[in-house]
Design an enzyme around this catalytic site. Structure first.
Site, short mmCIF file in Angstrom:
data_model
loop_
_atom_site.label_atom_id
_atom_site.label_comp_id
_atom_site.label_asym_id
_atom_site.label_seq_id
_atom_site.Cartn_x
_atom_site.Cartn_y
_atom_site.Cartn_z
N ASP A 16 -4.62 24.52 122.50
CA ASP A 16 -3.16 24.52 122.49
C ASP A 16 -2.71 23.68 123.68
O ASP A 16 -3.52 23.37 124.56
CB ASP A 16 -2.64 25.97 122.63
CG ASP A 16 -1.13 26.05 122.65
OD1 ASP A 16 -0.46 25.28 121.92
OD2 ASP A 16 -0.57 26.88 123.40
N SER A 17 -1.43 23.36 123.72
CA SER A 17 -0.90 22.66 124.90
C SER A 17 -1.02 23.56 126.13
O SER A 17 -0.87 23.08 127.25
CB SER A 17 0.57 22.31 124.67
OG SER A 17 1.32 23.49 124.44
N CYS A 79 -1.56 25.63 117.71
CA CYS A 79 -0.32 25.03 118.20
C CYS A 79 0.43 24.43 117.00
O CYS A 79 -0.10 23.53 116.33
CB CYS A 79 -0.67 23.94 119.20
SG CYS A 79 0.74 23.06 119.86
N GLU A 157 4.29 29.73 130.37
CA GLU A 157 3.21 29.10 131.14
C GLU A 157 3.18 29.59 132.60
O GLU A 157 2.13 29.64 133.22
CB GLU A 157 3.34 27.57 131.13
CG GLU A 157 2.92 26.92 129.83
CD GLU A 157 1.41 26.98 129.58
OE1 GLU A 157 0.64 26.71 130.51
OE2 GLU A 157 1.03 27.30 128.44
N CYS A 189 6.06 29.03 117.34
CA CYS A 189 5.35 28.41 118.47
C CYS A 189 4.44 29.50 119.02
O CYS A 189 4.87 30.65 119.17
CB CYS A 189 6.36 27.96 119.52
SG CYS A 189 5.60 27.53 121.11
N HIS A 191 3.36 30.16 121.84
CA HIS A 191 3.74 30.78 123.11
C HIS A 191 4.70 31.95 122.91
O HIS A 191 4.78 32.85 123.74
CB HIS A 191 4.43 29.76 124.02
CG HIS A 191 3.51 28.79 124.70
ND1 HIS A 191 2.90 27.76 124.03
CD2 HIS A 191 3.08 28.73 125.99
CE1 HIS A 191 2.16 27.06 124.90
NE2 HIS A 191 2.24 27.64 126.09
N1 DGL Z 1 2.31 26.40 121.66
C1 DGL Z 1 2.82 25.26 121.05
C2 DGL Z 1 3.27 25.48 119.61
O1 DGL Z 1 2.78 26.35 118.94
C3 DGL Z 1 3.71 24.30 121.71
C4 DGL Z 1 4.22 24.43 123.03
C5 DGL Z 1 4.63 23.14 123.65
O2 DGL Z 1 3.75 22.53 124.20
O3 DGL Z 1 5.81 22.77 123.57
O4 DGL Z 1 4.11 24.76 119.13
#
Ligand code: DGL
Length: 267
Positions: A16-17, A79, A157, A189, A191
């Site tokens: 993931d990011s 992600c 984060e 998302c 997160h």
């Molecule tokens: N966790 C990521 C997602 O599911 C993206 C978060 C990001 O880097 O903006 O989209």
């Protein structure tokens, strides 16, 4: 024969990011307890959600190549944003199977009673082909309120998912949806599941919250079976967490794991 046995032992790669994909990893571990996992969090470059697509794609490609060097037998893109900008290109470029993810519009559309649903995701996810296709396919007759979750990923984060700042952003994004009588909110998302407690507080438990982590875990299992890649229980699984960011924060996110069996590598 020898080769096959070795492949079964190889880890699943998840990336993931940042730490968001840990919400997916948690579900994968529940249903695939014998699999070794290498998780890669690109927290040093997070967020990807509002970056130009080419930049997000090239960062994501580096993540995939890192995991391939570690001999990952299957890659889970934990992600929504990377799936939106990169999965087609990855599937045509690399041989390894990929599991991607997208906002859970279909289950939300099936279970809403008010016929109004809200979706929080990143800009790049909303702008992708996949989201448009799924939207057209499943949301006929349903009013959908789309809201980019600006700033939320950054808070997660930093481990600030229960902060006043998180509360005020969520109020800004969700209260207008509630005023429209939304009864279901999709977390598009990875997160955002870490904000679930705050979302419940802001919405006073008045909505159903849906994310895709379970579906991704189930699809991961299906593909391991289909490609004959499942590990077997004679193998002790190994878990390694790689990050381009701070490992202290990552450790907190993995505290759901009793005994914390991870090896942490800061890159
Ligand atoms: N966790 C990521 C997602 O599911 C993206 C978060 C990001 O880097 O903006 O989209």
């Amino acid at each position: 024969m020898e080769k096959e046995i070795i492949i079964h032992k190889h880890p699943i790669g998840i990336f993931d990011s940042g730490v968001g994909g840990l919400s997916v990893l948690k579900e994968i571990k529940k249903i695939l307890p014998c699999e070794s996992i290498n998780y890669f969090a690109d927290s040093g470059n997070c967020p990807y959600g509002s970056k130009p697509k080419d930049e997000a794609l090239s960062l994501a490609r580096k993540n995939v190549e890192f995991l391939l060097k570690l001999n990952c037998k299957l890659i889970v893109i934990a992600c929504n944003t990377v799936t939106a900008v990169a999965i087609d290109s990855f599937r045509s470029k690399y041989k390894v199977p990929f599991v991607g993810m997208e906002p859970a519009l279909k289950p939300a559309a099936m279970q809403t009673k008010s016929k109004k649903i809200g979706i929080l995701a990143t800009e790049n996810t909303f702008n992708g082909r996949l989201f448009k296709q799924t939207f057209e396919k499943y949301t006929r007759g349903i009013e959908v309120f789309v809201q980019p979750g600006y700033g939320l990923v950054e808070l997660v984060e930093k481990g600030e998912q229960n902060s006043e700042k998180a509360q005020s952003l969520l109020e800004k994004y969700l209260l207008p949806m509630l005023a429209k009588k939304v009864d279901t909110i999709v977390l598009g998302c990875t997160h955002y599941p870490f904000l679930e407690n705050m979302i419940k507080k802001v919405t006073k438990n008045s909505v159903t919250i849906i994310d895709s982590a379970n579906a991704v875990a189930a699809q991961t299992k299906r593909l391991l079976i289909e490609f004959d890649l499942m590990s077997n229980d004679a193998i002790d699984p190994e878990f390694i967490f790689y990050t381009t960011g701070e490992k202290t924060i990552a450790k907190k996110f993995l505290s759901f794991e009793k005994g914390s069996p991870y090896r942490f590598e800061q890159l």
